[in-house]
Design a protein around this motif. Structure first.
Motif, PDB file in Angstrom:
ATOM      1  N   ASP A   1     -24.020  13.395 -16.197  1.00  0.00           N
ATOM      2  CA  ASP A   1     -23.056  12.299 -16.362  1.00  0.00           C
ATOM      3  C   ASP A   1     -23.562  11.234 -17.318  1.00  0.00           C
ATOM      4  O   ASP A   1     -22.776  10.537 -17.953  1.00  0.00           O
ATOM      5  CB  ASP A   1     -22.751  11.649 -14.998  1.00  0.00           C
ATOM      6  CG  ASP A   1     -21.989  12.605 -14.081  1.00  0.00           C
ATOM      7  OD1 ASP A   1     -21.223  13.442 -14.595  1.00  0.00           O
ATOM      8  OD2 ASP A   1     -22.174  12.512 -12.848  1.00  0.00           O
ATOM      9  N   THR A   2     -24.876  11.104 -17.429  1.00  0.00           N
ATOM     10  CA  THR A   2     -25.476  10.054 -18.264  1.00  0.00           C
ATOM     11  C   THR A   2     -25.576  10.429 -19.746  1.00  0.00           C
ATOM     12  O   THR A   2     -25.996   9.614 -20.557  1.00  0.00           O
ATOM     13  CB  THR A   2     -26.890   9.724 -17.747  1.00  0.00           C
ATOM     14  OG1 THR A   2     -27.628  10.945 -17.655  1.00  0.00           O
ATOM     15  CG2 THR A   2     -26.837   9.049 -16.383  1.00  0.00           C
ATOM     16  N   SER A   3     -25.196  11.666 -20.110  1.00  0.00           N
ATOM     17  CA  SER A   3     -25.279  12.060 -21.523  1.00  0.00           C
ATOM     18  C   SER A   3     -24.096  11.498 -22.317  1.00  0.00           C
ATOM     19  O   SER A   3     -23.084  11.084 -21.753  1.00  0.00           O
ATOM     20  CB  SER A   3     -25.354  13.587 -21.659  1.00  0.00           C
ATOM     21  OG  SER A   3     -24.249  14.185 -21.055  1.00  0.00           O
ATOM     22  N   ARG A   4     -24.245  11.510 -23.642  1.00  0.00           N
ATOM     23  CA  ARG A   4     -23.203  10.973 -24.523  1.00  0.00           C
ATOM     24  C   ARG A   4     -21.909  11.787 -24.387  1.00  0.00           C
ATOM     25  O   ARG A   4     -21.945  13.009 -24.244  1.00  0.00           O
ATOM     26  CB  ARG A   4     -23.656  11.035 -25.990  1.00  0.00           C
ATOM     27  CG  ARG A   4     -24.838  10.153 -26.295  1.00  0.00           C
ATOM     28  CD  ARG A   4     -25.283  10.185 -27.761  1.00  0.00           C
ATOM     29  NE  ARG A   4     -24.621  11.110 -28.655  1.00  0.00           N
ATOM     30  CZ  ARG A   4     -25.149  12.268 -29.070  1.00  0.00           C
ATOM     31  NH1 ARG A   4     -26.328  12.655 -28.662  1.00  0.00           N
ATOM     32  NH2 ARG A   4     -24.486  13.033 -29.907  1.00  0.00           N
ATOM     33  N   VAL A   5     -20.782  11.108 -24.468  1.00  0.00           N
ATOM     34  CA  VAL A   5     -19.474  11.764 -24.348  1.00  0.00           C
ATOM     35  C   VAL A   5     -19.316  12.812 -25.443  1.00  0.00           C
ATOM     36  O   VAL A   5     -18.872  13.941 -25.187  1.00  0.00           O
ATOM     37  CB  VAL A   5     -18.326  10.722 -24.415  1.00  0.00           C
ATOM     38  CG1 VAL A   5     -16.972  11.412 -24.485  1.00  0.00           C
ATOM     39  CG2 VAL A   5     -18.381   9.807 -23.216  1.00  0.00           C
ATOM     40  N   ARG A   6     -19.704  12.487 -26.670  1.00  0.00           N
ATOM     41  CA  ARG A   6     -19.593  13.439 -27.781  1.00  0.00           C
ATOM     42  C   ARG A   6     -20.393  14.712 -27.484  1.00  0.00           C
ATOM     43  O   ARG A   6     -19.938  15.822 -27.728  1.00  0.00           O
ATOM     44  CB  ARG A   6     -20.076  12.794 -29.078  1.00  0.00           C
ATOM     45  CG  ARG A   6     -20.125  13.765 -30.240  1.00  0.00           C
ATOM     46  CD  ARG A   6     -20.468  13.102 -31.561  1.00  0.00           C
ATOM     47  NE  ARG A   6     -20.924  14.024 -32.566  1.00  0.00           N
ATOM     48  CZ  ARG A   6     -20.204  15.001 -33.095  1.00  0.00           C
ATOM     49  NH1 ARG A   6     -18.968  15.197 -32.699  1.00  0.00           N
ATOM     50  NH2 ARG A   6     -20.701  15.797 -34.015  1.00  0.00           N
ATOM     51  N   SER A   7     -21.588  14.529 -26.934  1.00  0.00           N
ATOM     52  CA  SER A   7     -22.437  15.666 -26.609  1.00  0.00           C
ATOM     53  C   SER A   7     -21.784  16.533 -25.523  1.00  0.00           C
ATOM     54  O   SER A   7     -21.750  17.762 -25.627  1.00  0.00           O
ATOM     55  CB  SER A   7     -23.803  15.162 -26.145  1.00  0.00           C
ATOM     56  OG  SER A   7     -24.632  16.236 -25.797  1.00  0.00           O
ATOM     57  N   LYS A   8     -21.249  15.894 -24.487  1.00  0.00           N
ATOM     58  CA  LYS A   8     -20.581  16.645 -23.409  1.00  0.00           C
ATOM     59  C   LYS A   8     -19.404  17.453 -23.953  1.00  0.00           C
ATOM     60  O   LYS A   8     -19.208  18.606 -23.573  1.00  0.00           O
ATOM     61  CB  LYS A   8     -20.095  15.695 -22.310  1.00  0.00           C
ATOM     62  CG  LYS A   8     -21.219  15.169 -21.449  1.00  0.00           C
ATOM     63  CD  LYS A   8     -20.688  14.507 -20.207  1.00  0.00           C
ATOM     64  CE  LYS A   8     -20.677  13.023 -20.359  1.00  0.00           C
ATOM     65  NZ  LYS A   8     -20.499  12.294 -19.122  1.00  0.00           N
ATOM     66  N   MET A   9     -18.647  16.837 -24.856  1.00  0.00           N
ATOM     67  CA  MET A   9     -17.489  17.536 -25.441  1.00  0.00           C
ATOM     68  C   MET A   9     -17.946  18.719 -26.298  1.00  0.00           C
ATOM     69  O   MET A   9     -17.360  19.799 -26.244  1.00  0.00           O
ATOM     70  CB  MET A   9     -16.642  16.563 -26.272  1.00  0.00           C
ATOM     71  CG  MET A   9     -15.897  15.565 -25.410  1.00  0.00           C
ATOM     72  SD  MET A   9     -15.071  14.261 -26.357  1.00  0.00           S
ATOM     73  CE  MET A   9     -13.978  15.183 -27.392  1.00  0.00           C
ATOM     74  N   LEU A  10     -18.997  18.527 -27.072  1.00  0.00           N
ATOM     75  CA  LEU A  10     -19.515  19.585 -27.935  1.00  0.00           C
ATOM     76  C   LEU A  10     -20.016  20.771 -27.116  1.00  0.00           C
ATOM     77  O   LEU A  10     -19.695  21.928 -27.401  1.00  0.00           O
ATOM     78  CB  LEU A  10     -20.640  19.015 -28.813  1.00  0.00           C
ATOM     79  CG  LEU A  10     -21.216  19.921 -29.885  1.00  0.00           C
ATOM     80  CD1 LEU A  10     -20.128  20.345 -30.873  1.00  0.00           C
ATOM     81  CD2 LEU A  10     -22.327  19.199 -30.628  1.00  0.00           C
ATOM     82  N   TYR A  11     -20.771  20.487 -26.076  1.00  0.00           N
ATOM     83  CA  TYR A  11     -21.288  21.563 -25.218  1.00  0.00           C
ATOM     84  C   TYR A  11     -20.145  22.267 -24.480  1.00  0.00           C
ATOM     85  O   TYR A  11     -20.140  23.487 -24.353  1.00  0.00           O
ATOM     86  CB  TYR A  11     -22.335  21.025 -24.227  1.00  0.00           C
ATOM     87  CG  TYR A  11     -23.722  20.974 -24.823  1.00  0.00           C
ATOM     88  CD1 TYR A  11     -24.655  21.969 -24.555  1.00  0.00           C
ATOM     89  CD2 TYR A  11     -24.103  19.947 -25.668  1.00  0.00           C
ATOM     90  CE1 TYR A  11     -25.932  21.937 -25.098  1.00  0.00           C
ATOM     91  CE2 TYR A  11     -25.381  19.898 -26.225  1.00  0.00           C
ATOM     92  CZ  TYR A  11     -26.281  20.906 -25.940  1.00  0.00           C
ATOM     93  OH  TYR A  11     -27.543  20.875 -26.487  1.00  0.00           O
TER      94      TYR A  11
END
Length: 139
Positions: A93-103
């Protein structure tokens, strides 16, 4: 070999290391990382066969997304030695939104590259990939 939805390629080393884990059992786990600059999934860390599940979970960064595979050895109720390969999509949950979307957008294609995965797990915090959960999903 770019993914049409995310443009993400998969480095050949990812498949090679996975085959070594699956066929030769020369690794306990592999952690994969998306290298955004080159738009490619790469191998970040390889765990030796004698490493434990704790070593694996300690390899997951607390604030960044990763993909990983873990070769889980266990004994069934019938006292048979078995092994299952887990695919873990780590998206804290603490990771960047862009990173979560990319993964998230690259996961299905990357997962299809790893033929032989038996169990898939999505985790947003360490409790969702605890040893008890892994054990329960294996049986």
């Amino acid at each position: 070999m770019a993914n049409s939805s995310s443009g993400m390629a998969v480095h050949d080393d990812c498949k090679l290391r996975f085959l070594e884990l699956k066929a030769k059992r020369s690794h306990r786990f592999i952690v994969f990382k998306i290298e955004e600059k080159i738009q490619q999934v790469i191998v970040e860390k390889v765990g030796s066969p004698d490493e434990t599940y704790d070593d694996f979970t300690a390899s997951m960064p607390p604030n960044e997304c990763r993909y990983a595979v873990f070769d889980f050895d266990f004994i069934t109720i019938d006292n048979c030695q078995k092994s299952k390969i887990f695919f873990v999509a780590w998206s804290p949950d603490t990771s960047r939104v862009r990173s979560k979307m990319l993964y998230a957008s690259s996961k299905d294609r990357f997962r299809r590259e790893l033929e032989g995965v038996q169990v898939e797990l999505q985790a947003t915090d360490p409790s969702e990939m605890s040893f008890d959960i892994i054990k329960a999903r294996a049986l």
